[in-house]
Design a protein around this motif. Sequence first.
Motif, PDB file in Angstrom:
ATOM      1  N   VAL A 163       0.870  -1.235   0.186  1.00  0.00           N
ATOM      2  CA  VAL A 163       0.044  -0.004   0.007  1.00  0.00           C
ATOM      3  C   VAL A 163       0.895   1.396   0.068  1.00  0.00           C
ATOM      4  O   VAL A 163       0.709   2.342  -0.706  1.00  0.00           O
ATOM      5  N   GLY A 164       1.742   1.318   0.937  1.00  0.00           N
ATOM      6  CA  GLY A 164       2.848   2.364   0.833  1.00  0.00           C
ATOM      7  C   GLY A 164       3.339   2.771  -0.353  1.00  0.00           C
ATOM      8  O   GLY A 164       3.421   3.816  -0.748  1.00  0.00           O
ATOM      9  N   LEU A 165       4.102   1.506  -1.025  1.00  0.00           N
ATOM     10  CA  LEU A 165       4.787   1.930  -2.257  1.00  0.00           C
ATOM     11  C   LEU A 165       3.935   1.961  -3.357  1.00  0.00           C
ATOM     12  O   LEU A 165       4.332   2.607  -4.246  1.00  0.00           O
ATOM     13  N   ALA A 166       2.428   1.536  -3.352  1.00  0.00           N
ATOM     14  CA  ALA A 166       1.819   1.690  -4.442  1.00  0.00           C
ATOM     15  C   ALA A 166       1.302   3.335  -4.504  1.00  0.00           C
ATOM     16  O   ALA A 166       0.594   3.621  -5.630  1.00  0.00           O
ATOM     17  N   MET A 167       1.226   4.104  -3.523  1.00  0.00           N
ATOM     18  CA  MET A 167       0.667   5.384  -3.653  1.00  0.00           C
ATOM     19  C   MET A 167       1.336   6.203  -4.661  1.00  0.00           C
ATOM     20  O   MET A 167       0.452   6.834  -5.494  1.00  0.00           O
ATOM     21  N   ASP A 168       2.349   6.160  -5.148  1.00  0.00           N
ATOM     22  CA  ASP A 168       2.822   6.820  -6.188  1.00  0.00           C
ATOM     23  C   ASP A 168       2.244   6.461  -7.576  1.00  0.00           C
ATOM     24  O   ASP A 168       1.737   7.198  -8.564  1.00  0.00           O
ATOM     25  N   ALA A 169       2.337   4.952  -7.598  1.00  0.00           N
ATOM     26  CA  ALA A 169       1.475   4.369  -8.855  1.00  0.00           C
ATOM     27  C   ALA A 169      -0.043   4.576  -8.775  1.00  0.00           C
ATOM     28  O   ALA A 169      -0.546   4.964  -9.852  1.00  0.00           O
ATOM     29  N   PHE A 170      -0.542   4.746  -7.847  1.00  0.00           N
ATOM     30  CA  PHE A 170      -2.054   5.098  -7.523  1.00  0.00           C
ATOM     31  C   PHE A 170      -2.180   6.446  -8.073  1.00  0.00           C
ATOM     32  O   PHE A 170      -3.297   6.751  -8.793  1.00  0.00           O
ATOM     33  N   SER A 171      -1.435   7.560  -7.658  1.00  0.00           N
ATOM     34  CA  SER A 171      -1.567   8.607  -7.980  1.00  0.00           C
ATOM     35  C   SER A 171      -1.547   8.821  -9.566  1.00  0.00           C
ATOM     36  O   SER A 171      -2.282   9.310 -10.472  1.00  0.00           O
ATOM     37  N   VAL A 172      -0.343   8.186 -10.206  1.00  0.00           N
ATOM     38  CA  VAL A 172      -0.310   8.188 -11.604  1.00  0.00           C
ATOM     39  C   VAL A 172      -1.372   7.678 -12.360  1.00  0.00           C
ATOM     40  O   VAL A 172      -1.896   8.101 -13.360  1.00  0.00           O
ATOM     41  N   SER A 173      -1.980   6.317 -11.773  1.00  0.00           N
ATOM     42  CA  SER A 173      -2.928   5.587 -12.338  1.00  0.00           C
ATOM     43  C   SER A 173      -4.419   6.770 -12.324  1.00  0.00           C
ATOM     44  O   SER A 173      -4.993   6.787 -13.295  1.00  0.00           O
ATOM     45  N   LEU A 174      -4.441   7.504 -11.290  1.00  0.00           N
ATOM     46  CA  LEU A 174      -5.687   8.393 -11.356  1.00  0.00           C
ATOM     47  C   LEU A 174      -5.477   9.392 -12.319  1.00  0.00           C
ATOM     48  O   LEU A 174      -6.497   9.587 -13.019  1.00  0.00           O
ATOM     49  N   ALA A 175      -4.076   9.758 -12.732  1.00  0.00           N
ATOM     50  CA  ALA A 175      -4.076  10.950 -13.661  1.00  0.00           C
ATOM     51  C   ALA A 175      -4.318  10.209 -15.081  1.00  0.00           C
ATOM     52  O   ALA A 175      -4.814  10.651 -15.982  1.00  0.00           O
ATOM     53  N   ASN A 176      -3.823   8.821 -15.073  1.00  0.00           N
ATOM     54  CA  ASN A 176      -3.878   8.263 -16.288  1.00  0.00           C
ATOM     55  C   ASN A 176      -5.495   7.866 -16.811  1.00  0.00           C
ATOM     56  O   ASN A 176      -5.918   8.024 -17.838  1.00  0.00           O
ATOM     57  N   GLY A 177      -6.157   7.544 -15.681  1.00  0.00           N
ATOM     58  CA  GLY A 177      -7.628   7.465 -15.994  1.00  0.00           C
ATOM     59  C   GLY A 177      -8.267   8.812 -16.217  1.00  0.00           C
ATOM     60  O   GLY A 177      -9.242   8.753 -17.146  1.00  0.00           O
ATOM     61  N   LEU A 178      -7.671   9.703 -15.748  1.00  0.00           N
ATOM     62  CA  LEU A 178      -8.369  11.017 -16.099  1.00  0.00           C
ATOM     63  C   LEU A 178      -8.201  11.147 -17.465  1.00  0.00           C
ATOM     64  O   LEU A 178      -8.986  11.965 -18.353  1.00  0.00           O
ATOM     65  N   LYS A 179      -6.973  11.070 -18.082  1.00  0.00           N
ATOM     66  CA  LYS A 179      -6.593  11.672 -19.151  1.00  0.00           C
ATOM     67  C   LYS A 179      -6.994  10.785 -20.537  1.00  0.00           C
ATOM     68  O   LYS A 179      -6.864  10.976 -21.578  1.00  0.00           O
ATOM     69  N   GLU A 180      -7.330   9.396 -19.876  1.00  0.00           N
ATOM     70  CA  GLU A 180      -7.652   8.443 -20.990  1.00  0.00           C
ATOM     71  C   GLU A 180      -9.159   8.004 -20.654  1.00  0.00           C
ATOM     72  O   GLU A 180      -9.129   6.922 -20.264  1.00  0.00           O
ATOM     73  N   PRO A 181     -10.166   8.708 -20.434  1.00  0.00           N
ATOM     74  CA  PRO A 181     -11.390   8.337 -19.902  1.00  0.00           C
ATOM     75  C   PRO A 181     -12.158   7.242 -20.604  1.00  0.00           C
ATOM     76  O   PRO A 181     -12.883   6.457 -20.145  1.00  0.00           O
ATOM     77  N   GLN A 182     -11.835   6.917 -21.763  1.00  0.00           N
ATOM     78  CA  GLN A 182     -12.324   5.744 -22.612  1.00  0.00           C
ATOM     79  C   GLN A 182     -11.261   4.434 -22.716  1.00  0.00           C
ATOM     80  O   GLN A 182     -11.603   3.706 -23.582  1.00  0.00           O
ATOM     81  N   MET A 183     -10.450   4.457 -21.464  1.00  0.00           N
ATOM     82  CA  MET A 183      -9.534   3.299 -21.480  1.00  0.00           C
ATOM     83  C   MET A 183     -10.296   1.927 -21.454  1.00  0.00           C
ATOM     84  O   MET A 183     -10.943   1.867 -20.516  1.00  0.00           O
ATOM     85  N   ARG A 184      -9.849   0.977 -22.209  1.00  0.00           N
ATOM     86  CA  ARG A 184     -10.517  -0.233 -22.133  1.00  0.00           C
ATOM     87  C   ARG A 184     -10.016  -0.921 -20.749  1.00  0.00           C
ATOM     88  O   ARG A 184      -8.990  -0.837 -20.339  1.00  0.00           O
ATOM     89  N   LYS A 185     -10.875  -1.928 -20.666  1.00  0.00           N
ATOM     90  CA  LYS A 185     -10.502  -2.570 -19.274  1.00  0.00           C
ATOM     91  C   LYS A 185      -9.218  -3.682 -19.532  1.00  0.00           C
ATOM     92  O   LYS A 185      -8.482  -3.689 -18.684  1.00  0.00           O
ATOM     93  N   VAL A 186      -9.127  -3.999 -20.765  1.00  0.00           N
ATOM     94  CA  VAL A 186      -7.621  -4.801 -21.263  1.00  0.00           C
ATOM     95  C   VAL A 186      -6.416  -3.799 -20.939  1.00  0.00           C
ATOM     96  O   VAL A 186      -5.468  -4.209 -20.235  1.00  0.00           O
TER      97      VAL A 186
END
Length: 192
Positions: free
Chosen positions: A13-36
């Motif tokens: 959990v502690g180590l994933a927070m940077d990746a979580f933040s980046v994932s939030l941004a990736n999701g925002l910037k590509e809202p049509q991202m497919r599940k795969v």
Amino acid sequence: MIVFVFNSILLGVGLAMDAFSVSLANGLKEPQMRKVKMIKTAGVFGVFQTGMPLIGWLCVHTIASYFTAFQKAIPWIALILLGYIGGSMLKEGISGEVEEIDDTILDKKTLFIQGIATSIDALSVGFTIASYTWYSALISTVIIGVTTFVICMAGLKLGKIFGLKLADRATIFGGIILIFIGLEIFISNVFM
């Protein structure tokens, strides 16, 4: 065994927070991202978060095993590294200076760079788990990787819905967790 799994999940959990933040941004910037693509993206972060601590563990056991004095320094190194990384994350989160991500749609090269950038601090976790056997280190790093995968999937989904509003809080939370884990490792190895 329960404490081992719990500590591994907390490290994840502690180590994933940077990746979580980046994932939030990736999701925002590509809202049509497919599940795969979401699964592949979270998978890249999970693989890097699994591999980096294992590489750190291997370094300790191939290089540091020749220096017995170094073994006594491992709790200090863990405290310093996790404290520094956690403190940096806290500073980033509080100041609002979380790294910006390019506005383009996520490609393989960008994802690879993000995977390295968000997991480089996980290399130091190899020092914190240095007392583990090979099997325990492998299990711990897999738990860290799976935890990262789950958190990044949640980050991608939340990013698609809510955007970057949670990114600063995630960085602060991750920083606090890493600092507490560093303290726990230090106290349990030095004072007990």
